[in-house]
Scaffold this active site. Structure first.
Site, PDB file in Angstrom:
ATOM      1  N   ASP A   1       1.063  -1.253  -0.066  1.00  0.00           N
ATOM      2  CA  ASP A   1      -0.109   0.073  -0.034  1.00  0.00           C
ATOM      3  C   ASP A   1       0.671   1.440   0.093  1.00  0.00           C
ATOM      4  O   ASP A   1       2.038   1.217   0.537  1.00  0.00           O
ATOM      5  CB  ASP A   1      -0.855  -0.009   1.178  1.00  0.00           C
ATOM      6  CG  ASP A   1      -2.100   0.952   1.166  1.00  0.00           C
ATOM      7  OD1 ASP A   1      -2.636   0.829   0.401  1.00  0.00           O
ATOM      8  OD2 ASP A   1      -2.181   1.489   2.237  1.00  0.00           O
TER       9      ASP A   1
ATOM     10  N   GLU B   1       9.771 -17.465  -7.089  1.00  0.00           N
ATOM     11  CA  GLU B   1      10.153 -16.189  -6.513  1.00  0.00           C
ATOM     12  C   GLU B   1       8.749 -15.462  -5.659  1.00  0.00           C
ATOM     13  O   GLU B   1       7.673 -15.839  -6.251  1.00  0.00           O
ATOM     14  CB  GLU B   1      10.449 -15.361  -7.813  1.00  0.00           C
ATOM     15  CG  GLU B   1      11.118 -13.994  -7.331  1.00  0.00           C
ATOM     16  CD  GLU B   1      11.462 -13.553  -8.832  1.00  0.00           C
ATOM     17  OE1 GLU B   1      12.559 -12.700  -8.525  1.00  0.00           O
ATOM     18  OE2 GLU B   1      11.218 -13.756  -9.782  1.00  0.00           O
TER      19      GLU B   1
END
Ligand code: GLC
Ligand code: CA
Length: 540
Positions: free
Chosen positions: A203, A267
């Site tokens: 965020d 990943e």
């Protein structure tokens, strides 16, 4: 070229409070999500989603619906508990779905123990974890504005000082100039990565660190016609966001997440909510040692216009270069749903179909906001049912699964937000209808997976088409003499409400929003119906 999983994936954003309620309290929860994973992947009728991003699930007073976190390492009891999260992750992984959680590092709730301590006295060891400026009630520290309106500062009587809040006063900003804060946030990343999360949507990532001197932001002079006022503000946030030092903070997050990659596991991914000061800076965040992906908000802001969309795409292609990988998004939990934005001046449903073909056929990773795949509309929430302080409820209403009670979302007498028109728009109804929005999304995602041109091919604008059409090439060049894998597609989107012709070579229609045309051999020029979108294979 071997793509990373997050480059070839299709992502789906779930607003956990509104997706599926497993215990009948009118609030969506983690077990509800787990119970509906087959819808996303793993079954013959699944959409074909590869990864989900969950809006915040942490304990929170819910002033900003979870973006005010009071405990980074827990689950809000409305949504379940950590065991429910673990079940969700393992069931998702079993279906080949990765799980990203929302990380809200810019600010905490004012009820977070860190802030309660920080606020308690000027000498508290956590005092400097937040941004405090001593002063008097009559003089603001600077001119910064809260994204949600009014000054970004609140005066705290007890210690006679102001604290910074770029969002609500209940969301004090953390101080990333303090290494203890950085370290504490690294521990939060470790906590969720250790539990099997595949990464984070981060965020307000561009705003994590502020000017050391807290200088006044300049008043904005130039205005960009593509950006509505609510995204633009009256100030240029020069000193409060997109600071050069933010890249060090992000590199630190990346080092932590990279340390969890292993041969056994793919990943982990950092996906930023990237609102840089200027769109030109977006690619600066997408570096091999920073974010893997960052949201490109151009399509959320642009009105439905072929020229504007084309400009957004070309600007992205040009500024991204070889290292940065694009993302494409039409809707999220902060904006009016795109089908309703497009309905304002025309045929929303048909336009949303065209837009779906666009995001699935562009070079980059597409994001689907829950419900857009069935054409869910923005819901008009009556005054007494409004929940969000800044009016974003209409795009956050319950998922419409069927035409039964509460659209199949919940057995409760009342849901936390009212439901939309689930009698006419729902999953069950669209599941077996080849003309439905859901079938279109499913076909698009399948085609994307089968086509190397759509996943890894190059992008090139098609020149010479009519101005109200968006047309582009997607191509792969085979390295080999026997060019079996090479593919040349032309994607042609008619933004006009009347037919158009495009001077393409003859080819075979792989997919059209007019589903009967799939498989058609199309002669040159290509004829497009009103609001029609076509993916055409023109061979070599
Ligand atoms: C982001 C979120 C939004 C939230 C804000 C403050 O913009 O998407 O929902 O209100 O940050 O955390
Ligand atoms: Ca529930």
């Amino acid at each position: 070229m071997a793509l990373k999983w997050w480059q070839s994936a299709v992502f789906y954003q779930i607003y956990p409070r509104s997706w599926a309620d497993s215990n009948g309290d009118g609030i969506g929860d983690l077990d509800g999500i787990t119970a509906h994973l087959d819808y996303l992947n793993g079954g013959p009728d699944s959409l074909g989603i590869d990864a989900i991003w969950l809006n915040p699930i942490n304990p929170s007073p819910l002033k900003d619906w979870g973006y005010d976190v009071s405990d980074y390492c827990g689950v809000h009891p409305d949504y379940g508990d950590l065991a429910a999260f673990d079940r969700l992750v393992s069931e998702a992984h079993r279906r080949g779905i990765r799980v990203l959680v929302d990380l809200v590092p810019n600010h905490t709730s004012d009820q977070h123990p860190w802030f309660i301590e920080s606020r308690s006295s000027k000498t508290n060891p956590k005092r400097d974890w937040y941004i405090w400026v001593p002063g008097t009630r009559d003089k603001l520290p600077n001119n910064w504005l809260s994204t949600f309106g009014g000054p970004a500062w609140k005066f705290d009587e007890r210690t006679e000082a102001w604290y910074l809040h770029i969002f609500l006063a209940e969301q004090p900003d953390l101080n990333y100039r303090n290494p203890e804060v950085v370290e504490a946030m690294h521990d939060v990343l470790r906590f969720w990565l250790g539990r099997g999360a595949d990464g984070f949507r981060i965020d307000v990532v561009a705003g994590l660190i502020k000017d050391a001197q807290l200088r006044d932001n300049p008043i904005r002079t130039a205005s960009d016609p593509d950006i509505p006022w609510y995204a633009q503000g009256s100030q240029d946030p020069l000193y409060s966001t997109d600071r050069p030092e933010v890249h060090d903070i992000i590199r630190g997050f990346r080092r932590v997440s990279d340390s969890y990659d292993s041969r056994a596991r793919d990943e982990r991914v950092l996906l930023g909510e990237t609102w840089p000061r200027s769109q030109e800076h977006l690619a600066d965040y997408l570096r091999p040692d920073e974010l893997h992906l960052g949201f490109n908000f151009r399509f959320l802001l642009a009105r439905y216009d072929a020229g504007r969309f084309r400009a957004a795409i070309e600007q992205t292609e040009k500024s991204f270069g070889a290292n940065a990988w694009p993302t494409w998004t039409l809707s999220n939990h902060d904006f009016m749903r795109h089908i309703s934005r497009y309905s304002r001046d025309g045929d929303g449903e048909a336009r949303a179909r065209v837009a779906a073909v666009m995001i699935m056929a562009l070079r980059g990773t597409p994001f689907v906001y829950y419900g857009e795949e069935i054409g869910m509309r923005e819901v008009k929430v009556p005054g007494d049912r409004k929940r969000d302080p800044v009016g974003r409820d209409g795009c956050r209403t319950p998922m419409q699964w069927s035409d039964s009670r509460n659209g199949g979302f919940s057995g409760a007498a009342e849901t936390w937000l009212p439901c939309g028109d689930f009698k006419s728009i729902n999953v069950a109804k669209q599941m077996n209808d080849p003309h439905s929005m859901l079938s279109l999304y499913r076909r698009l995602i399948r085609l994307r997976k089968e086509s190397t041109a759509l996943t890894e091919g190059s992008y090139r604008s098609f020149d010479g088409g009519p101005g109200d059409c968006l047309v582009f090439h997607r191509e792969t060049e085979s390295q080999h003499l026997h060019a079996t894998e090479s593919q040349h597609l032309i994607v042609a989107l008619n933004f006009a409400a009347t037919p158009r012709k495009i001077d393409t070579p003859a080819g075979k229609i792989l997919l059209s929003t007019t589903i009967e045309r799939a498989g058609e051999s199309a002669g040159a020029p290509l004829k497009l119906g009103a609001n029609e979108a076509v993916i055409l294979d023109v061979g070599r």
